[in-house]
Design an enzyme around this catalytic site. Sequence first.
Site, mmCIF file in Angstrom:
data_model
loop_
_atom_site.group_PDB
_atom_site.id
_atom_site.type_symbol
_atom_site.label_atom_id
_atom_site.label_comp_id
_atom_site.label_asym_id
_atom_site.label_seq_id
_atom_site.Cartn_x
_atom_site.Cartn_y
_atom_site.Cartn_z
ATOM 1 C CB CYS A 88 -0.925 -0.011 1.210
ATOM 2 S SG CYS A 88 -2.018 1.422 1.304
ATOM 3 C CB CYS A 91 1.520 3.646 6.527
ATOM 4 S SG CYS A 91 -0.067 4.053 7.281
ATOM 5 C CB CYS A 169 -7.481 1.071 6.565
ATOM 6 S SG CYS A 169 -6.204 2.343 6.688
ATOM 7 C CD GLN A 272 -5.199 20.211 9.332
ATOM 8 O OE1 GLN A 272 -4.668 19.153 8.998
ATOM 9 N NE2 GLN A 272 -4.646 21.394 9.095
ATOM 10 C CG PHE A 301 -2.724 30.168 3.448
ATOM 11 C CD1 PHE A 301 -2.611 29.924 2.085
ATOM 12 C CD2 PHE A 301 -1.776 30.984 4.055
ATOM 13 C CE1 PHE A 301 -1.563 30.480 1.350
ATOM 14 C CE2 PHE A 301 -0.730 31.541 3.327
ATOM 15 C CZ PHE A 301 -0.626 31.285 1.964
ATOM 16 C CG ASN A 306 -9.377 24.056 11.898
ATOM 17 O OD1 ASN A 306 -10.215 23.353 12.453
ATOM 18 N ND2 ASN A 306 -8.083 23.892 12.089
ATOM 19 C CD GLU A 322 -8.870 28.955 1.421
ATOM 20 O OE1 GLU A 322 -8.588 28.334 0.383
ATOM 21 O OE2 GLU A 322 -8.212 28.841 2.475
ATOM 22 C CG ASN A 349 -3.260 33.878 -6.286
ATOM 23 O OD1 ASN A 349 -2.735 33.060 -5.512
ATOM 24 N ND2 ASN A 349 -2.916 33.959 -7.557
ATOM 25 C CB CYS A 396 1.486 20.578 5.899
ATOM 26 S SG CYS A 396 1.185 21.492 4.379
#
EC number: 2.1.1.190
Length: 438
Positions: A88, A91, A169, A272, A301, A306, A322, A349, A396
């Site tokens: 897979c 992970c 999973c 998330q 962003f 959130n 955003e 943008n 991230c």
Amino acid sequence: MAQFFKPKKKASVNTKHLSVDVVRLDHNGAGIAFVDKKPVFIEGALPGEKAIIQFIEQKKQFSRAKLIKLAQKSEKRQTPICQHYHECGGCNLQHLQHEEQIVAKNEKLQELMKKQGVSQGEMVQPIMGEELSYRRRARISLMINKQTNQLDFGFRKKQSKAIVNVRHCPVLVQELDQHLESLFTLLNQLKGKKNLGHVELVQADNGSVLLIRHVADFNEKDHQALVNYCEERNLILYLMPEADVLNHVRGEEPFYLIDGTKIYFTPKDFIQVNRKVNEQMVEQALSWLDLNENDSVLDLFCGLGNFSLPLAKKVKTVVGIEGVDDMVQRAKLNAERNHLSNVSFYQANLEEEASDQVWASTKFTKILLDPARAGAAGVMETVAKLKPQTVVYVSCNPATLARDSQLLIQHGFKLTRLGMLDMFPHTGHLESMALFER
């Protein structure tokens, strides 16, 4: 004189087996060894191991190799939890003990910041959730198997478009994992199964969501079978006949709670995937901003709100920016539904210089940004020019965080805190949070 095209000869690859010593992990979780001073990336190998490898790609600056066997294993190696792990493409670090994954990611974060010449300040404890059953979202790939005329149902293989058939999973939340077997059976029984594109499962706080992408209309019998399945299991059902068309067939509008605030979303929207880490992430970001009732906060962003909506409950004003207009409209609606009148949202943008935007002329005391993997290079000049007291950067991608940090430091900010977020256990993905103060 005519010139004839001569194709370049394909570089030959040395296919002989070779013994190497693995010295560290790269930022994606692959082992790194050195052959003739050139790095070799080996998926599945760990630092301290002696590996027998076979080259699969050789370039001037680096090589990639397949792990044939281990002549010496690391004490930190463990048996992968998932039976599909070696096939897979999801992970890629289940062979490394979870606590050692945290150590490796922390080291990688600090290494990337140091490489960019960024002094890191205080390194705080990582934010962690569950090691397993943490993903509240999954995209299931579908394809008709020409040999069996049955659906292949699961996740993409490593570096391939082929599908690993999955009925369980271990990293999916149990509320979603429990539906995999029965959903596979249902979809295989549909007359129009050849028209299926993919399936998405999302766990909202008010139920499980099933989204089915299809390229032709279902006949009445198939449509009713889908509705009956969802009614029996109390699933929220969406059908997606085109990329920009989403039909809500049954169930409530999905939402999740964050800091007592309801965030409504559609299964197309980004949320998330790790609920527990997201809750702690928002809590830590608000704490680091050191908010008071007179603050004016810019949230770049911002997505569906959130961070913006929990912020609005604690400060004077919040402005959320955003890039996706649909999400801006839903963020506005989320503010209305939560009776928050001190927050406004704009579409812009953020990959471009934003100093000419209306909101960029406002005085903000604090700024929060949570960009995608590409980072926030386009808007960092604007952030610096606004001269806030505090900036919290949620990242991230540690490489773009390190790059963007340099500009803030050049404008008089100091990186005072840095911490890792274990958003995706058992993968090489590394999320982090940085606090900058003037």
